[in-house]
Design an enzyme around this catalytic site. Structure first.
Site, mmCIF file in Angstrom:
data_model
loop_
_atom_site.group_PDB
_atom_site.id
_atom_site.type_symbol
_atom_site.label_atom_id
_atom_site.label_comp_id
_atom_site.label_asym_id
_atom_site.label_seq_id
_atom_site.Cartn_x
_atom_site.Cartn_y
_atom_site.Cartn_z
ATOM 1 N N ASP A 1 11.856 48.401 77.739
ATOM 2 C CA ASP A 1 12.861 48.909 76.623
ATOM 3 C C ASP A 1 11.900 49.918 75.953
ATOM 4 O OD1 ASP A 1 13.878 48.990 73.956
ATOM 5 O OD2 ASP A 1 14.877 47.370 74.228
ATOM 6 N N ASP B 1 17.043 50.818 67.621
ATOM 7 C CA ASP B 1 18.306 50.545 68.402
ATOM 8 C C ASP B 1 19.580 51.790 68.051
ATOM 9 O OD1 ASP B 1 17.719 48.603 70.450
ATOM 10 O OD2 ASP B 1 17.178 47.641 68.731
HETATM 11 C C1 RNT Z 1 15.490 43.115 71.348
HETATM 12 C C2 RNT Z 1 15.644 43.594 72.594
HETATM 13 C C3 RNT Z 1 17.003 42.687 73.431
HETATM 14 C C4 RNT Z 1 18.045 42.664 72.613
HETATM 15 C C5 RNT Z 1 19.263 42.509 73.157
HETATM 16 C C6 RNT Z 1 20.290 42.263 72.420
HETATM 17 O O1 RNT Z 1 14.510 43.890 70.840
HETATM 18 O O2 RNT Z 1 15.783 44.905 72.671
HETATM 19 O O3 RNT Z 1 16.942 43.418 74.664
HETATM 20 O O4 RNT Z 1 18.248 44.439 71.939
HETATM 21 O O5 RNT Z 1 19.358 41.269 74.123
HETATM 22 ZN ZN ZN Z 2 16.184 45.607 74.838
#
Ligand code: RNT
Ligand code: ZN
Length: 413
Positions: A253, A290
């Site tokens: 991520d 995010d």
């Molecule tokens: C959290 C992670 C995870 C969430 C989702 C909702 O920091 O990025 O992936 O954002 O599962």
């Molecule tokens: Zn994530």
């Protein structure tokens, strides 16, 4: 000559085939996360506040409040996102008549989503929901010292993998099942190893059962709100776990690393060892905030690493952001279109030529060409791609959002 023909001719000078780029882009799915539609609230009967170190901020009206509203909103978004898409669900989006505990979730609780996905030819991906729940004790789940807590979340993750297997079977495509847990400590822990050993043991139990069609993965992060000092599922922890457990992959991520680390550089590192890399594409602004994905340098660089390494089938692209301060359907569309634009940018680069220059040590020419190529006519190819996919190509797609919002303003009060 049309704009597309002009663009194609210019690209051809560099040995780039615009037709081929469109074809590849059309065949590359992006998994769109359901949770942008309702600020990660979910459909549980007694859904509590969002917790686990993640936050949505903003209070934009007309949020989807139930399954049918969420589907209607996602349908609207799909009309504005060109090409192949998948839908990424969280366990907290089960569609049930009465409350079902998370550790008792079954495939049947997701039948409504499978029906929805079938009608739209969408593959489904899945995530256990190990946050926003009273069984998260002391910010811990799978690594908790409390056996009851651990067992609950182990059962939930096992149930989730079976749901992913059901998706794979029903929809005839793989299903990415991603385990992310918020486990961490607000302040400096006295013991960083014991919780990690417990997490490791929990994961071993979760992944014990062999399932067909499921692509298992684990997602690390560096810190969360309220758990700033230590994250149990850190990068080193999960990277090592995935490396030593065949069939479990490390999900990247791009909001989950220190600010000067980049996922674009991690992709090729992992490609040297793994045949799959699941991604969460997001936009961190100072922290894992995010924000909606923009068409920015690092997103393009991530796309370039996927394309130039011919890893379109290996890197499984998913989106992960949640902005509650703007129109949520538009947020879906803007982020998804930008991720696809970045892929198109990458597909339109003279990648082989650039790679050859590096191999030959011609770094001055490489710098020159990389910079000249930043202005290549991506827009004309993007518009052609949208037209062929039957999606509005220019900014007037936003008229549809305005019209949809007018409708919602009467319905969702
Ligand atoms: C959290 C992670 C995870 C969430 C989702 C909702 O920091 O990025 O992936 O954002 O599962
Ligand atoms: Zn994530």
């Amino acid at each position: 000559m049309t704009e597309f023909e002009f663009a194609s001719a210019r690209l051809k000078e560099l040995g780039v085939d615009a037709e081929k780029a469109i074809e590849t882009l059309a065949g590359t799915p992006i998994s769109i996360h359901c949770w942008q539609g309702d600020d990660v609230v979910g459909l549980e009967k007694n859904a509590g506040a969002l917790s686990g170190g993640i936050q949505t901020t903003g209070n934009y009206p007309y949020k989807a409040r139930n399954f049918s509203e969420l589907c209607a909103d996602f349908d609207k978004a799909l009309t504005l996102i060109p090409g192949k898409n998948r839908l990424n669900l969280h366990a907290s989006y089960a569609v049930t008549d009465s409350a079902v505990p998370r550790d008792e979730l079954k495939p049947e609780h997701f039948k409504a989503w499978v029906d929805y996905a079938k009608k739209r030819s969408l593959g489904l991906d899945f995530n256990p929901t190990c946050f926003s729940h009273p069984m998260v004790k002391d910010n811990l789940t799978l690594s908790s010292p409390d056996k009851e807590v651990r067992e609950f979340w182990i059962r939930h993750c096992i149930a989730s993998r079976r749901i992913a297997a059901y998706f794979a079977k029903e929809l005839n495509t793989y299903s990415v099942c991603n385990v992310w847990v918020p486990d961490g400590f607000k302040d400096i822990p006295a013991d960083r190893l014991t919780p990690r050993l417990r997490l490791k043991e929990s994961l071993d139990r979760i992944f014990e059962e062999k399932l067909t069609g499921v692509i298992d993965c684990v997602e690390s992060k560096v810190f969360g709100i309220g758990v700033e000092a230590c994250t149990v599922g850190s990068n080193e922890f999960y990277m090592s776990y995935a490396a030593s457990h065949s069939g479990v992959y490390n999900l990247l991520d791009n909001g989950h690393y220190h600010p000067t680390e980049v996922v674009s550089d991690k992709i090729p590192a992992l490609l040297a060892f793994f045949d799959k890399i699941p991604l969460h594409v997001t936009r961190p602004v100072r922290w894992d905030s995010d924000h909606v994905v923009r068409y920015e340098d690092e997103i393009r660089e991530i796309a370039c690493e996927i394309v130039r390494n011919k890893a379109m089938d290996k890197v499984l692209i998913g989106l992960d952001y949640f902005d509650a301060s703007i129109n949520r359907v538009a947020a879906w569309v803007i982020g998804a279109r930008n991720a696809k634009k970045a892929l198109l940018f990458a597909l339109l680069q003279p990648n082989e030529k650039l790679m050859r220059l590096q191999e030959n040590g011609e770094h001055t020419e490489l710098l020159m060409l990389q910079e000249e190529c930043r202005l290549l006519p991506v827009e004309a190819v993007w518009e052609e791609f949208c037209r062929r996919m039957g999606v509005k190509e220019k900014e007037n797609w936003f008229d549809d959002i305005k019209e949809y919002e007018r409708k919602l303003s009467a319905e969702r009060i």
